[in-house]
Scaffold this motif. Structure first.
Motif, short mmCIF file in Angstrom:
data_model
loop_
_atom_site.label_atom_id
_atom_site.label_comp_id
_atom_site.label_asym_id
_atom_site.label_seq_id
_atom_site.Cartn_x
_atom_site.Cartn_y
_atom_site.Cartn_z
N ASP A 75 -9.03 19.87 10.40
CA ASP A 75 -9.62 20.70 9.35
C ASP A 75 -11.13 20.47 9.35
OD1 ASP A 75 -10.48 21.90 6.98
OD2 ASP A 75 -8.72 21.23 5.85
N LEU A 76 -11.89 21.52 9.62
CA LEU A 76 -13.35 21.44 9.62
C LEU A 76 -13.96 21.93 8.31
CD1 LEU A 76 -14.09 22.81 13.23
CD2 LEU A 76 -13.93 20.42 12.50
N GLY A 77 -13.14 22.15 7.31
CA GLY A 77 -13.64 22.67 6.04
C GLY A 77 -13.65 24.18 6.05
N THR A 78 -14.58 24.76 6.81
CA THR A 78 -14.65 26.22 6.95
C THR A 78 -14.13 26.67 8.30
OG1 THR A 78 -16.92 26.16 7.76
CG2 THR A 78 -16.61 26.40 5.37
N GLY A 79 -13.34 25.81 8.93
CA GLY A 79 -12.81 26.15 10.24
C GLY A 79 -11.71 25.21 10.69
N THR A 80 -11.26 25.44 11.92
CA THR A 80 -10.15 24.70 12.49
C THR A 80 -10.50 24.33 13.92
OG1 THR A 80 -8.59 25.91 11.11
CG2 THR A 80 -7.69 24.83 13.06
N ALA A 81 -10.08 23.14 14.32
CA ALA A 81 -10.28 22.69 15.69
C ALA A 81 -9.01 22.00 16.18
CB ALA A 81 -11.46 21.72 15.76
N VAL A 82 -8.95 21.81 17.48
CA VAL A 82 -7.90 21.01 18.08
C VAL A 82 -8.56 19.71 18.55
CG1 VAL A 82 -6.23 20.86 19.96
CG2 VAL A 82 -6.58 23.04 18.79
N ALA A 83 -8.05 18.59 18.04
CA ALA A 83 -8.60 17.28 18.39
C ALA A 83 -8.23 16.91 19.82
CB ALA A 83 -8.08 16.22 17.43
N VAL A 84 -9.12 16.16 20.45
CA VAL A 84 -8.92 15.68 21.81
C VAL A 84 -9.11 14.17 21.81
CG1 VAL A 84 -9.79 15.73 24.18
CG2 VAL A 84 -9.71 17.85 22.83
N HIS A 85 -8.11 13.46 22.32
CA HIS A 85 -8.19 12.00 22.45
C HIS A 85 -8.40 11.68 23.93
CE1 HIS A 85 -7.42 7.79 21.80
NE2 HIS A 85 -6.52 7.81 22.77
N SER A 86 -9.48 10.95 24.23
CA SER A 86 -9.77 10.62 25.62
C SER A 86 -10.67 9.39 25.72
CB SER A 86 -10.44 11.80 26.34
OG SER A 86 -10.74 11.43 27.68
N PRO A 87 -10.06 8.20 25.81
CA PRO A 87 -10.88 7.01 26.04
C PRO A 87 -11.74 7.13 27.31
CG PRO A 87 -8.68 6.37 25.36
CD PRO A 87 -8.64 7.86 25.60
N ALA A 88 -11.23 7.81 28.34
CA ALA A 88 -12.01 7.98 29.57
C ALA A 88 -13.25 8.83 29.33
CB ALA A 88 -11.13 8.60 30.66
N LEU A 89 -13.14 9.91 28.54
CA LEU A 89 -14.32 10.73 28.23
C LEU A 89 -15.26 9.98 27.29
CD1 LEU A 89 -15.65 13.46 28.88
CD2 LEU A 89 -14.61 14.34 26.77
N GLU A 90 -14.70 9.14 26.41
CA GLU A 90 -15.54 8.30 25.55
C GLU A 90 -16.39 7.36 26.41
OE1 GLU A 90 -12.98 6.30 22.74
OE2 GLU A 90 -12.27 8.21 21.92
N ALA A 91 -15.82 6.83 27.49
CA ALA A 91 -16.58 5.96 28.39
C ALA A 91 -17.68 6.73 29.10
CB ALA A 91 -15.63 5.31 29.40
N ARG A 124 -11.77 29.79 3.15
CA ARG A 124 -10.82 28.67 3.12
C ARG A 124 -9.37 29.15 3.24
NH1 ARG A 124 -10.27 23.91 4.90
NH2 ARG A 124 -8.87 22.68 3.65
N ARG A 125 -9.04 30.30 2.69
CA ARG A 125 -7.66 30.80 2.78
C ARG A 125 -7.27 31.08 4.23
NH1 ARG A 125 -8.26 35.99 3.78
NH2 ARG A 125 -10.08 37.05 2.99
N LYS A 126 -8.23 31.56 5.04
CA LYS A 126 -7.96 31.79 6.46
C LYS A 126 -7.80 30.47 7.21
CE LYS A 126 -9.95 36.32 7.27
NZ LYS A 126 -10.82 37.11 8.16
N VAL A 127 -8.59 29.48 6.83
CA VAL A 127 -8.49 28.16 7.44
C VAL A 127 -7.09 27.59 7.19
CG1 VAL A 127 -9.34 25.78 7.31
CG2 VAL A 127 -10.96 27.69 7.27
N ARG A 128 -6.67 27.61 5.92
CA ARG A 128 -5.35 27.07 5.57
C ARG A 128 -4.23 27.82 6.29
NH1 ARG A 128 -7.77 26.44 0.37
NH2 ARG A 128 -6.94 28.43 -0.28
N ALA A 129 -4.35 29.14 6.38
CA ALA A 129 -3.30 29.95 7.03
C ALA A 129 -3.20 29.59 8.53
CB ALA A 129 -3.59 31.43 6.86
N LEU A 130 -4.33 29.47 9.21
CA LEU A 130 -4.29 29.13 10.63
C LEU A 130 -3.74 27.72 10.83
CD1 LEU A 130 -4.77 29.76 13.58
CD2 LEU A 130 -7.16 29.02 13.27
N GLN A 131 -4.17 26.80 10.02
CA GLN A 131 -3.69 25.43 10.16
C GLN A 131 -2.19 25.34 9.91
OE1 GLN A 131 -6.40 23.05 7.83
NE2 GLN A 131 -8.08 23.53 9.22
N ALA A 132 -1.68 26.10 8.97
CA ALA A 132 -0.23 26.13 8.74
C ALA A 132 0.50 26.72 9.95
CB ALA A 132 0.09 26.93 7.48
N ALA A 133 -0.09 27.77 10.54
CA ALA A 133 0.54 28.41 11.70
C ALA A 133 0.54 27.50 12.92
CB ALA A 133 -0.18 29.72 12.02
#
Length: 174
Positions: A75-91, A124-133
């Protein structure tokens, strides 16, 4: 080149297509001027182009494609993202941040929270709707980053901006 440099990690083709499709469907079209990406650095000075080019070219030649996995919806507040976990990219980020010390603005000095933005600056209503979907999707799907891309940001009078690609590198290490 007038705007800051933006360094991004390139998604593999299939995942890029999926994220780009979500951006086309959910990002306001008048603001959707850049492709799906994971940002490493938001605003490097344009004067550092040569130094960044040499540094990133050398790093990509020696680095194997960083393993990663999708880590849920953010949840970005006014948007939505997909999180990425990557210790290799962190390095990779940490190595670059050390080499670029003194060129990094405030936004680029902290620990990154890698993600792909698929919606931003919407009610915000669009953000919540997408996140639910999207709930329950994008959890643990493995992938490897293909390379790094360097762009210059060209600001638009109406806000936001477009990117001009300056260079692209593929991870080639073993």
């Amino acid at each position: 080149m007038s705007g800051p440099l933006v360094l991004t990690a390139r998604l593999p083709a299939a995942l890029f297509g999926q994220m780009q499709g979500l951006r086309r469907a959910h990002y306001p079209p008048e603001r959707n001027h850049v492709p799906a990406h994971v940002t490493l650095f938001h605003a490097l000075p344009p004067s550092s182009l040569g130094e960044v080019h040499r540094l990133v070219a050398r790093l990509c030649a020696m680095t194997r494609p960083p393993a990663a996995q999708l880590a849920g919806v953010v949840d970005l507040g006014t948007g939505t993202a997909v999180a990425v976990h990557s210790p290799a990219l962190e390095a990779v980020h940490a190595d670059l941040a050390t080499a670029l010390h003194g060129l990094l603005g405030l936004a680029d000095q902290g620990t990154p929270r890698f993600h792909v933005t698929i919606q931003n600056k919407v009610p915000r209503r669009k953000v919540r709707a997408l996140q639910a979907a999207l709930a329950g999707r994008f959890q643990g799907e493995p992938f490897a980053f293909a390379g790094l891309d360097l762009h210059s940001l060209q600001r638009l009078p109406e806000g936001g901006g477009t990117w001009q690609t300056q260079a692209q590198w593929t991870f080639r290490g073993r």
